[in-house]
Enzyme design. Sequence first.
Site, short mmCIF file in Angstrom:
data_model
loop_
_atom_site.label_atom_id
_atom_site.label_comp_id
_atom_site.label_asym_id
_atom_site.label_seq_id
_atom_site.Cartn_x
_atom_site.Cartn_y
_atom_site.Cartn_z
N TYR A 298 56.92 12.62 42.32
CA TYR A 298 57.13 10.91 42.56
C TYR A 298 56.81 10.23 41.09
O TYR A 298 55.66 10.66 40.53
CB TYR A 298 56.34 10.48 43.74
CG TYR A 298 54.80 10.65 43.42
CD1 TYR A 298 54.09 9.84 43.04
CD2 TYR A 298 54.11 11.69 44.41
CE1 TYR A 298 52.72 10.13 43.03
CE2 TYR A 298 53.11 12.10 44.41
CZ TYR A 298 51.99 11.27 43.62
OH TYR A 298 50.81 11.30 43.73
N HIS B 6 52.72 18.18 44.07
CA HIS B 6 51.27 18.79 44.28
C HIS B 6 50.93 18.57 45.41
O HIS B 6 51.21 17.68 46.20
CB HIS B 6 50.39 18.13 43.31
CG HIS B 6 50.26 16.68 43.38
ND1 HIS B 6 51.35 15.51 42.71
CD2 HIS B 6 49.68 15.65 44.13
CE1 HIS B 6 51.13 14.39 43.15
NE2 HIS B 6 49.90 14.33 43.86
N HIS C 166 47.03 17.65 47.68
CA HIS C 166 45.82 17.34 47.37
C HIS C 166 44.88 18.29 48.46
O HIS C 166 45.11 18.55 49.59
CB HIS C 166 45.38 15.93 47.71
CG HIS C 166 46.03 15.04 46.74
ND1 HIS C 166 45.47 14.37 45.68
CD2 HIS C 166 47.44 14.41 46.51
CE1 HIS C 166 46.40 13.58 45.14
NE2 HIS C 166 47.49 13.60 45.61
N ARG D 190 54.65 12.44 38.51
CA ARG D 190 53.72 13.43 38.96
C ARG D 190 54.22 14.62 39.12
O ARG D 190 55.14 14.48 40.02
CB ARG D 190 52.87 13.19 40.16
CG ARG D 190 51.91 11.78 40.00
CD ARG D 190 50.30 12.11 38.94
NE ARG D 190 50.11 13.50 38.82
CZ ARG D 190 49.38 14.00 39.55
NH1 ARG D 190 48.89 13.28 40.60
NH2 ARG D 190 48.87 15.23 39.51
#
Length: 249
Positions: free
Chosen positions: A154, A167, A169, A164
């Site tokens: 995104y 990923h 978190h 980014r």
Amino acid sequence: MSAVDKGLAAASGILPYRRPRPGTQPNHLHPPYVSSIKRAPTRPLIYLPHTLSEVTGPQFGAESVKVKAFDLTKQHCGEPLGERIIVSGRVTDEDGRPIRNTLIEIWQANAAGRYRHEIDQHDAPLDPNFTGEGHTLTDDEGRYRFVTVRPGAYPWSNHHNAWRPAHIHFSLFGPAFATRLVTQMYFPGDPLIPFDPIYNCTADEEARQGLISVFDWETTIPDAALGFRFDIVLGGREATPMEERGRKR
Ligand SMILES: [Fe+2]
């Protein structure tokens, strides 16, 4: 162990956790990651020895966990869009001991790269069948497993044309506050990784590589989902009685 920690350990029996090796955690100040300029301390840090509250808790047991929360694809009536993936691994301390029954929480964007959060106004579709949050406990060997969809990349406003890499978190408490870890898992081969200021906040090359998961045939489910392994190492005790005897200082 610092002189302060040694004194504390001798007086109270509190065995502190190791401090991270320099460079293995994100730098507080990493100017290419623009937010870090405002967040980074401007004055020298003060050394705080670990006290009882930091080395003994908090503890989260089975009562804190929804058994099905490991599967992010089964939280709604319908199935979310996107590529199914299995994310699994092992949580150990720096001495290779399993971290048992520890809470792992994850959160992520959906397959289109959109978070279900009011702050995220990226012009990508929300998925009514995907919230993007899950949690689980590690087993007796420190193992964990999530079923989810591969998150999309995104854009963000850090700099012109900033994206980014995909990923997930992660948040782990480990056995104590002193071992708390909040981190991000990346996917192997993602072309955006070398350009990501957050990934590059960590100076140590080996530590940085540890943020990238490994494609894993073992956990792939035929006809259903690809597998990615992400092993996590939390801080170990400063010294255990066993090691203390043999260790040269
Ligand atoms: Fe994110």
